[in-house]
Design a protein around this motif. Structure first.
Motif, PDB file in Angstrom:
ATOM      1  N   LYS A  18      -1.598 -12.861  12.391  1.00 16.01           N
ATOM      2  CA  LYS A  18      -2.218 -14.114  11.912  1.00 16.01           C
ATOM      3  C   LYS A  18      -3.154 -13.852  10.737  1.00 16.01           C
ATOM      4  CE  LYS A  18      -2.449 -16.178  16.412  1.00 16.01           C
ATOM      5  NZ  LYS A  18      -3.332 -16.727  17.424  1.00 16.01           N
ATOM      6  N   GLY A  19      -3.766 -12.676  10.715  1.00 13.74           N
ATOM      7  CA  GLY A  19      -4.701 -12.345   9.651  1.00 13.74           C
ATOM      8  C   GLY A  19      -4.053 -11.863   8.371  1.00 13.74           C
ATOM      9  N   LEU A  20      -2.724 -11.717   8.382  1.00 13.94           N
ATOM     10  CA  LEU A  20      -2.026 -11.206   7.209  1.00 13.94           C
ATOM     11  C   LEU A  20      -1.860 -12.304   6.167  1.00 13.94           C
ATOM     12  CD1 LEU A  20      -0.582  -8.736   5.946  1.00 13.94           C
ATOM     13  CD2 LEU A  20       1.547  -9.650   6.901  1.00 13.94           C
ATOM     14  N   THR A  21      -2.715 -12.258   5.174  1.00 16.89           N
ATOM     15  CA  THR A  21      -2.611 -13.170   4.030  1.00 16.89           C
ATOM     16  C   THR A  21      -2.654 -12.315   2.763  1.00 16.89           C
ATOM     17  OG1 THR A  21      -5.000 -13.447   3.774  1.00 16.89           O
ATOM     18  CG2 THR A  21      -3.869 -14.987   5.286  1.00 16.89           C
ATOM     19  N   HIS A  22      -2.194 -12.901   1.674  1.00 22.71           N
ATOM     20  CA  HIS A  22      -2.237 -12.200   0.397  1.00 22.71           C
ATOM     21  C   HIS A  22      -3.689 -11.862   0.020  1.00 22.71           C
ATOM     22  CE1 HIS A  22       1.853 -13.799   0.188  1.00 22.71           C
ATOM     23  NE2 HIS A  22       2.094 -12.828  -0.685  1.00 22.71           N
ATOM     24  N   ARG A  23      -4.583 -12.788   0.262  1.00 19.39           N
ATOM     25  CA  ARG A  23      -5.999 -12.553  -0.062  1.00 19.39           C
ATOM     26  C   ARG A  23      -6.586 -11.418   0.767  1.00 19.39           C
ATOM     27  NH1 ARG A  23      -8.350 -18.603  -0.571  1.00 19.39           N
ATOM     28  NH2 ARG A  23      -7.476 -19.018  -2.619  1.00 19.39           N
ATOM     29  N   ALA A  24      -6.248 -11.405   2.072  1.00 20.04           N
ATOM     30  CA  ALA A  24      -6.766 -10.343   2.945  1.00 20.04           C
ATOM     31  C   ALA A  24      -6.250  -8.979   2.490  1.00 20.04           C
ATOM     32  CB  ALA A  24      -6.379 -10.617   4.395  1.00 20.04           C
ATOM     33  N   VAL A  25      -5.010  -8.938   2.056  1.00 19.01           N
ATOM     34  CA  VAL A  25      -4.432  -7.677   1.576  1.00 19.01           C
ATOM     35  C   VAL A  25      -5.126  -7.248   0.285  1.00 19.01           C
ATOM     36  CG1 VAL A  25      -2.340  -6.563   0.693  1.00 19.01           C
ATOM     37  CG2 VAL A  25      -2.216  -8.022   2.736  1.00 19.01           C
ATOM     38  N   ASP A  26      -5.330  -8.200  -0.622  1.00 19.83           N
ATOM     39  CA  ASP A  26      -6.034  -7.885  -1.877  1.00 19.83           C
ATOM     40  C   ASP A  26      -7.425  -7.322  -1.589  1.00 19.83           C
ATOM     41  OD1 ASP A  26      -3.903  -8.743  -3.471  1.00 19.83           O
ATOM     42  OD2 ASP A  26      -4.724 -10.762  -3.732  1.00 19.83           O
ATOM     43  N   ARG A  27      -8.150  -7.988  -0.695  1.00 18.96           N
ATOM     44  CA  ARG A  27      -9.500  -7.526  -0.353  1.00 18.96           C
ATOM     45  C   ARG A  27      -9.461  -6.124   0.245  1.00 18.96           C
ATOM     46  NH1 ARG A  27     -10.346 -12.926   1.178  1.00 18.96           N
ATOM     47  NH2 ARG A  27      -9.769 -12.454   3.316  1.00 18.96           N
ATOM     48  N   ARG A  28      -8.546  -5.911   1.181  1.00 15.38           N
ATOM     49  CA  ARG A  28      -8.459  -4.608   1.860  1.00 15.38           C
ATOM     50  C   ARG A  28      -8.074  -3.498   0.879  1.00 15.38           C
ATOM     51  NH1 ARG A  28      -9.029  -3.316   7.282  1.00 15.38           N
ATOM     52  NH2 ARG A  28      -8.863  -1.072   7.409  1.00 15.38           N
ATOM     53  N   ALA A  29      -7.232  -3.837  -0.093  1.00 15.99           N
ATOM     54  CA  ALA A  29      -6.794  -2.850  -1.083  1.00 15.99           C
ATOM     55  C   ALA A  29      -7.830  -2.648  -2.181  1.00 15.99           C
ATOM     56  CB  ALA A  29      -5.464  -3.273  -1.695  1.00 15.99           C
ATOM     57  N   GLY A  30      -8.853  -3.537  -2.228  1.00 15.33           N
ATOM     58  CA  GLY A  30      -9.857  -3.444  -3.277  1.00 15.33           C
ATOM     59  C   GLY A  30      -9.325  -3.865  -4.637  1.00 15.33           C
ATOM     60  N   LEU A  31      -8.377  -4.800  -4.613  1.00 19.89           N
ATOM     61  CA  LEU A  31      -7.737  -5.259  -5.845  1.00 19.89           C
ATOM     62  C   LEU A  31      -8.103  -6.715  -6.141  1.00 19.89           C
ATOM     63  CD1 LEU A  31      -4.211  -3.715  -5.238  1.00 19.89           C
ATOM     64  CD2 LEU A  31      -5.954  -2.912  -6.846  1.00 19.89           C
TER      65      LEU A  31
END
Length: 191
Positions: free
Chosen positions: A24-37
């Protein structure tokens, strides 16, 4: 498929996002934040949530297959009679990669409701079963696709159970369980 460094960075981040917060937490924004991008980086590579999930399933399955391929190669070129220590070592290493296992479990559950995702995982699982059948042949054990598939399913269950146990109990649990599997599921030596 070879991954670019940026795509790998995004998929590693997605794997961590799922491990921390579930699918449920998998969003494009969450991935960007986690990747530091910067925001929008993930969607530039993977436009939709479905594309992100499918790419992540490929990424996670590919890591696991590479490990099993390496195990098969090592057993082919060793004099270890049954592969017990090598299999135990691989399962313990995977337990140390919690993000990888949790992401795989989350994606597997999602695949029960998503035929496209199920197809991605089924393709990788078929390859895994083939590798395990080859390992069984190399070790001189009774083999066959059905036996190899049951063994793979058993390993999946062992990993999930071990993941739920306290860390200090995991090694003993896996060692005992693999011994039991070795004597029942893997089949007798071929004579």
């Amino acid at each position: 498929m070879s991954e670019s460094p940026r795509r790998r960075q995004l998929l590693d981040a997605a794997q961590a996002v799922i491990a921390d917060g579930g699918l449920k937490g998998l969003t494009h924004r969450a991935v960007d934040r986690r990747a530091g991008l910067p925001e929008g980086s993930c969607s530039a590579y993977l436009r939709t949530r479905h594309a992100l999930q499918a790419a992540l399933a490929e990424h996670v399955s590919g890591q696991l297959l590479a490990d099993v391929d390496e195990l098969a190669d090592r057993l082919l070129h060793s004099d270890e009679p049954h592969g017990f220590d090598a299999a135990l070592g691989l399962l313990l290493r995977w337990l140390d990669q919690r993000d990888l296992l949790v992401a795989r479990l989350e994606l597997t559950m999602a695949a029960t409701r998503d035929p496209g995702l199920a197809q991605v995982l089924a393709t990788h699982r078929a390859r895994l079963v083939t590798i395990v059948e080859g390992i069984m042949t190399t070790l001189g054990k009774e083999h066959g696709a059905a036996r190899a598939e049951a063994l793979v399913a058993s390993y999946d269950g062992l990993l999930l159970t071990a993941l739920l146990k306290p860390e200090d109990e995991r090694t003993a649990f896996l060692a005992e369980s693999l011994q039991l599997l070795g004597s029942t599921m893997a089949g007798a030596p071929v004579t």
